[in-house]
Design a protein around this motif. Structure first.
Motif, PDB file in Angstrom:
ATOM      1  N   LEU A 224     -53.128  -2.189  -3.824  1.00  0.00           N
ATOM      2  CA  LEU A 224     -52.661  -3.567  -3.761  1.00  0.00           C
ATOM      3  C   LEU A 224     -53.164  -4.362  -4.957  1.00  0.00           C
ATOM      4  CD1 LEU A 224     -52.943  -4.292   0.052  1.00  0.00           C
ATOM      5  CD2 LEU A 224     -50.868  -4.117  -1.282  1.00  0.00           C
ATOM      6  N   PHE A 225     -54.460  -4.607  -5.019  1.00  0.00           N
ATOM      7  CA  PHE A 225     -54.993  -5.423  -6.102  1.00  0.00           C
ATOM      8  C   PHE A 225     -55.565  -4.591  -7.244  1.00  0.00           C
ATOM      9  CE2 PHE A 225     -54.513  -8.433  -2.763  1.00  0.00           C
ATOM     10  CZ  PHE A 225     -54.082  -9.556  -3.437  1.00  0.00           C
ATOM     11  N   VAL A 226     -55.295  -3.311  -7.204  1.00  0.00           N
ATOM     12  CA  VAL A 226     -55.630  -2.445  -8.334  1.00  0.00           C
ATOM     13  C   VAL A 226     -54.374  -1.664  -8.680  1.00  0.00           C
ATOM     14  CG1 VAL A 226     -57.006  -0.510  -9.147  1.00  0.00           C
ATOM     15  CG2 VAL A 226     -58.052  -2.231  -7.681  1.00  0.00           C
ATOM     16  N   GLY A 227     -53.978  -1.715  -9.908  1.00  0.00           N
ATOM     17  CA  GLY A 227     -52.774  -1.016 -10.329  1.00  0.00           C
ATOM     18  C   GLY A 227     -53.008   0.469 -10.477  1.00  0.00           C
ATOM     19  N   PRO A 228     -51.995   1.190 -10.921  1.00  0.00           N
ATOM     20  CA  PRO A 228     -52.083   2.651 -10.987  1.00  0.00           C
ATOM     21  C   PRO A 228     -52.927   3.176 -12.136  1.00  0.00           C
ATOM     22  CG  PRO A 228     -49.985   1.885 -11.859  1.00  0.00           C
ATOM     23  CD  PRO A 228     -50.669   0.677 -11.304  1.00  0.00           C
ATOM     24  N   GLY A 229     -53.336   2.325 -13.068  1.00  0.00           N
ATOM     25  CA  GLY A 229     -54.066   2.797 -14.244  1.00  0.00           C
ATOM     26  C   GLY A 229     -53.092   3.075 -15.366  1.00  0.00           C
ATOM     27  N   HIS A 230     -53.110   2.240 -16.383  1.00  0.00           N
ATOM     28  CA  HIS A 230     -52.142   2.375 -17.462  1.00  0.00           C
ATOM     29  C   HIS A 230     -52.469   3.588 -18.327  1.00  0.00           C
ATOM     30  CE1 HIS A 230     -49.724   1.333 -20.987  1.00  0.00           C
ATOM     31  NE2 HIS A 230     -49.038   0.562 -20.173  1.00  0.00           N
ATOM     32  N   PRO A 231     -51.451   4.279 -18.864  1.00  0.00           N
ATOM     33  CA  PRO A 231     -51.716   5.454 -19.708  1.00  0.00           C
ATOM     34  C   PRO A 231     -52.612   5.153 -20.908  1.00  0.00           C
ATOM     35  CG  PRO A 231     -49.401   5.390 -19.083  1.00  0.00           C
ATOM     36  CD  PRO A 231     -50.005   4.100 -18.595  1.00  0.00           C
ATOM     37  N   ARG A 232     -52.626   3.921 -21.380  1.00  0.00           N
ATOM     38  CA  ARG A 232     -53.455   3.581 -22.542  1.00  0.00           C
ATOM     39  C   ARG A 232     -54.853   3.092 -22.157  1.00  0.00           C
ATOM     40  NH1 ARG A 232     -50.747   3.889 -27.293  1.00  0.00           N
ATOM     41  NH2 ARG A 232     -48.449   3.791 -27.211  1.00  0.00           N
ATOM     42  N   LEU A 233     -55.163   3.092 -20.864  1.00  0.00           N
ATOM     43  CA  LEU A 233     -56.465   2.594 -20.422  1.00  0.00           C
ATOM     44  C   LEU A 233     -57.612   3.408 -21.012  1.00  0.00           C
ATOM     45  CD1 LEU A 233     -58.185   0.706 -18.666  1.00  0.00           C
ATOM     46  CD2 LEU A 233     -57.811   2.290 -16.748  1.00  0.00           C
ATOM     47  N   ALA A 234     -57.474   4.728 -21.059  1.00  0.00           N
ATOM     48  CA  ALA A 234     -58.561   5.579 -21.550  1.00  0.00           C
ATOM     49  C   ALA A 234     -58.911   5.255 -23.008  1.00  0.00           C
ATOM     50  CB  ALA A 234     -58.179   7.042 -21.406  1.00  0.00           C
TER      51      ALA A 234
ATOM     52  N   LYS B 101     -45.813  -4.940 -11.041  1.00  0.00           N
ATOM     53  CA  LYS B 101     -46.342  -3.656 -10.586  1.00  0.00           C
ATOM     54  C   LYS B 101     -47.838  -3.711 -10.308  1.00  0.00           C
ATOM     55  CE  LYS B 101     -42.975  -0.499 -12.687  1.00  0.00           C
ATOM     56  NZ  LYS B 101     -42.770   0.570 -13.686  1.00  0.00           N
ATOM     57  N   TYR B 102     -48.541  -4.629 -10.950  1.00  0.00           N
ATOM     58  CA  TYR B 102     -49.987  -4.735 -10.777  1.00  0.00           C
ATOM     59  C   TYR B 102     -50.384  -5.889  -9.855  1.00  0.00           C
ATOM     60  CZ  TYR B 102     -50.831  -1.356 -14.521  1.00  0.00           C
ATOM     61  OH  TYR B 102     -50.886  -0.210 -15.288  1.00  0.00           O
ATOM     62  N   ASN B 103     -49.419  -6.557  -9.238  1.00  0.00           N
ATOM     63  CA  ASN B 103     -49.722  -7.760  -8.471  1.00  0.00           C
ATOM     64  C   ASN B 103     -49.758  -7.471  -6.976  1.00  0.00           C
ATOM     65  OD1 ASN B 103     -48.885 -10.428  -7.020  1.00  0.00           O
ATOM     66  ND2 ASN B 103     -49.625 -11.044  -9.043  1.00  0.00           N
ATOM     67  N   GLY B 104     -50.907  -7.695  -6.365  1.00  0.00           N
ATOM     68  CA  GLY B 104     -51.076  -7.409  -4.948  1.00  0.00           C
ATOM     69  C   GLY B 104     -50.252  -8.295  -4.044  1.00  0.00           C
ATOM     70  N   TYR B 105     -50.065  -9.564  -4.434  1.00  0.00           N
ATOM     71  CA  TYR B 105     -49.275 -10.461  -3.600  1.00  0.00           C
ATOM     72  C   TYR B 105     -47.827  -9.985  -3.518  1.00  0.00           C
ATOM     73  CZ  TYR B 105     -53.282 -13.514  -4.405  1.00  0.00           C
ATOM     74  OH  TYR B 105     -54.550 -14.037  -4.477  1.00  0.00           O
ATOM     75  N   ALA B 106     -47.278  -9.580  -4.659  1.00  0.00           N
ATOM     76  CA  ALA B 106     -45.908  -9.080  -4.670  1.00  0.00           C
ATOM     77  C   ALA B 106     -45.790  -7.822  -3.812  1.00  0.00           C
ATOM     78  CB  ALA B 106     -45.471  -8.790  -6.106  1.00  0.00           C
ATOM     79  N   LYS B 107     -46.750  -6.931  -3.938  1.00  0.00           N
ATOM     80  CA  LYS B 107     -46.713  -5.695  -3.149  1.00  0.00           C
ATOM     81  C   LYS B 107     -46.768  -5.993  -1.661  1.00  0.00           C
ATOM     82  CE  LYS B 107     -49.060  -2.998  -6.739  1.00  0.00           C
ATOM     83  NZ  LYS B 107     -50.312  -2.306  -7.078  1.00  0.00           N
ATOM     84  N   ARG B 108     -47.589  -6.964  -1.290  1.00  0.00           N
ATOM     85  CA  ARG B 108     -47.719  -7.309   0.131  1.00  0.00           C
ATOM     86  C   ARG B 108     -46.399  -7.807   0.703  1.00  0.00           C
ATOM     87  NH1 ARG B 108     -47.123 -12.139   2.850  1.00  0.00           N
ATOM     88  NH2 ARG B 108     -48.415 -13.233   1.355  1.00  0.00           N
ATOM     89  N   ILE B 109     -45.729  -8.703  -0.029  1.00  0.00           N
ATOM     90  CA  ILE B 109     -44.450  -9.235   0.448  1.00  0.00           C
ATOM     91  C   ILE B 109     -43.422  -8.121   0.589  1.00  0.00           C
ATOM     92  CG2 ILE B 109     -42.504 -10.728  -0.140  1.00  0.00           C
ATOM     93  CD1 ILE B 109     -44.552 -12.582  -1.533  1.00  0.00           C
ATOM     94  N   VAL B 110     -43.328  -7.276  -0.427  1.00  0.00           N
ATOM     95  CA  VAL B 110     -42.322  -6.210  -0.409  1.00  0.00           C
ATOM     96  C   VAL B 110     -42.589  -5.221   0.721  1.00  0.00           C
ATOM     97  CG1 VAL B 110     -41.439  -4.238  -1.701  1.00  0.00           C
ATOM     98  CG2 VAL B 110     -41.732  -6.426  -2.848  1.00  0.00           C
ATOM     99  N   LEU B 111     -43.841  -4.803   0.873  1.00  0.00           N
ATOM    100  CA  LEU B 111     -44.169  -3.863   1.949  1.00  0.00           C
ATOM    101  C   LEU B 111     -43.888  -4.458   3.314  1.00  0.00           C
ATOM    102  CD1 LEU B 111     -47.473  -2.265   0.654  1.00  0.00           C
ATOM    103  CD2 LEU B 111     -45.309  -1.098   1.033  1.00  0.00           C
ATOM    104  N   GLU B 112     -44.203  -5.742   3.459  1.00  0.00           N
ATOM    105  CA  GLU B 112     -43.950  -6.405   4.738  1.00  0.00           C
ATOM    106  C   GLU B 112     -42.463  -6.373   5.079  1.00  0.00           C
ATOM    107  OE1 GLU B 112     -44.501 -10.959   6.264  1.00  0.00           O
ATOM    108  OE2 GLU B 112     -46.203 -10.052   5.200  1.00  0.00           O
ATOM    109  N   GLU B 113     -41.621  -6.630   4.080  1.00  0.00           N
ATOM    110  CA  GLU B 113     -40.184  -6.694   4.346  1.00  0.00           C
ATOM    111  C   GLU B 113     -39.530  -5.319   4.456  1.00  0.00           C
ATOM    112  OE1 GLU B 113     -38.934  -9.306   5.433  1.00  0.00           O
ATOM    113  OE2 GLU B 113     -40.714 -10.497   4.943  1.00  0.00           O
ATOM    114  N   THR B 114     -40.217  -4.264   4.027  1.00  0.00           N
ATOM    115  CA  THR B 114     -39.680  -2.921   4.276  1.00  0.00           C
ATOM    116  C   THR B 114     -39.717  -2.582   5.762  1.00  0.00           C
ATOM    117  OG1 THR B 114     -41.827  -1.855   3.895  1.00  0.00           O
ATOM    118  CG2 THR B 114     -40.341  -2.052   1.996  1.00  0.00           C
ATOM    119  N   GLU B 115     -40.452  -3.379   6.549  1.00  0.00           N
ATOM    120  CA  GLU B 115     -40.518  -3.191   8.002  1.00  0.00           C
ATOM    121  C   GLU B 115     -39.615  -4.188   8.729  1.00  0.00           C
ATOM    122  OE1 GLU B 115     -42.585  -0.913   9.699  1.00  0.00           O
ATOM    123  OE2 GLU B 115     -42.857  -0.038   7.719  1.00  0.00           O
TER     124      GLU B 115
END
Length: 416
Positions: free
Chosen positions: A86-96, A380-394
């Motif tokens: 949610l509040f942590v993204g997947p890790g960008h390929p350039r992070l390393a 993609k990195y925003n937890g609020y957006a993910k929360r809304i979308v996941l909620e509405e998938t139900e």
């Protein structure tokens, strides 16, 4: 067992209520505070934690995860089948590569550092590229490693105190750009390392603008760490404002803008505390500062400007959980005047939160679609957006459920 002696929420056979209590306690939030933010009582939270009340529905679980800023939903649910960052993204390929540049400790200069003016021009171009690109982390991540190394070399090779202070100012702003890249990625220690180096370099530069920017970012890092850190956020913001205020009568636009940004941040933290009067008072003060700026001014780091105040008003209303006021402010704000694609996407997400609060989930999803169009790497990195979308998938509404699922796949929250 965690390093602080509390049980590990991953450990079996912990049930939902036990996990909730552990994570809530670690965030420094009382039962009454959590209950109030959810629209329940502290007794309700106690009932859930003790197992007297059953596990809440997904909608409430997602709201709890948002308030506690739970990185992985499985930390809260205990189910290893619901890994959703949610509040942590997947890790960008350039992070390393960025991390390697930050972590390096060069004691010798293997190459001649470019002139500070050259570094300044490169940094300005990097900020401009970030604002223009829908894939801003990719753009910034490709530029940061060399820019960090060259700025560090410029500090080491400085000839005299004045040149060294100028180099430190550019290095501090480079770390500020780096903090934008590192935020919401799976390396909290790196984020704090960057924030602290940004502060140190700013202090060494003795540059008012650099000091303000570093404080602005450090305050955000504290605030996003949860209610137990709100006091630290206030201390950084308000002490920095106290330093800047005597300079403002004759300050250039860039210093006035960072003072305005700090003022709004104090209001943002107050809104997180649900201190309505204080939050809007700081917003009013920030708006007055924005009105002193030229009509076309847009700060390249903080986005502070006349144009951003409408977006800031939406954020205050959303953080105060005022749904109808959030929608009213969203209608008054003009997203098209926000020049930065990632900042415009962030504003769209805040608007979506307001529509969700106001019971308009279809409008919320449509607004999140606009956020995705503006900058996919923001949503993609925003937890609020993910929360809304996941909620509405139900959702029980088939069309809404399908639309939410399609957006969840684009965001990488659900598999195609």
């Amino acid at each position: 067992m965690a390093s602080d002696g509390t049980p590990d929420p991953y450990a079996d056979p912990l049930v939902f209520g036990q996990r909730l209590q552990i994570l809530r306690t670690r965030r420094g939030i009382t039962r009454e505070q959590l209950g109030g933010l959810l629209g329940f009582t502290g007794s309700w939270v106690k009932g859930v934690e003790s197992g007297r009340l059953k596990t809440p529905k997904l909608e409430i679980i997602l709201r709890i995860a948002e308030i506690l800023r739970v990185a992985d939903l499985a930390d809260l649910t205990g189910s290893q089948t619901v890994h959703v960052d949610l509040f942590v993204g997947p890790g960008h390929p350039r992070l390393a590569a960025v991390k390697a540049a930050v972590d390096a400790y060069p004691v010798r200069s293997e190459h001649e550092a470019p002139p500070v003016a050259h570094l300044r021009a490169r940094l300005d171009r990097a900020w401009a590229a970030r604002h223009r690109s829908p894939h801003h982390r990719e753009v910034v991540g490709s530029l940061l490693p060399d820019l960090i190394r060259d700025c560090q070399a410029a500090v080491r090779q400085s000839d005299g105190a004045g040149q060294r202070r100028a180099a430190q100012a550019v290095l501090s702003e480079t770390y500020a750009l780096c903090q934008f890249f590192v935020a919401y990625q799976p390396d909290a220690a790196l984020l704090w390392r960057v924030a602290e180096r940004c502060l140190i370099a700013a202090q060494e530069s003795e540059d008012a603008r650099a000091i303000g920017v570093a404080a602005w970012l450090a305050g955000q890092a504290h605030r996003d760490s949860g209610p137990a850190h709100f006091g630290a956020a206030d201390a950084v913001n308000l002490e920095s404002l106290e330093y800047l205020m005597p300079l403002l009568p004759d300050a250039p636009d860039e210093v006035l803008a960072v003072a305005g940004a700090l003022t709004f941040e104090a209001g943002y933290t107050a809104a997180r505390r649900t201190e309505t009067g204080t939050a809007w008072r700081y917003w009013d003060q920030a708006r007055a500062m924005a009105e002193r700026l030229p009509a076309d001014y847009y700060d390249p780091i903080t986005s502070f400007s006349r144009a951003i105040m409408g977006a800031h008003a939406v954020t205050v209303a959303v953080e105060l959980h005022a749904g109808s006021e959030s929608v009213r402010q969203a209608a008054a704000a003009d997203a098209d005047t926000i020049r930065s694609r990632p900042r415009r996407a962030r504003h769209r997400i805040e608007e979506a939160r307001g529509y969700q609060l106001d019971g308009q989930p279809d409008v919320a999803l449509a607004t999140l679609d606009k956020a995705y169009e503006a900058a996919p790497e923001t949503i993609k990195y925003n937890g609020y957006a993910k929360r809304i979308v996941l909620e509405e998938t139900e959702s029980k509404n088939p069309a809404r459920r399908r639309r939410a699922s399609e957006l969840a796949v684009k965001m990488g929250v659900l598999a195609a």
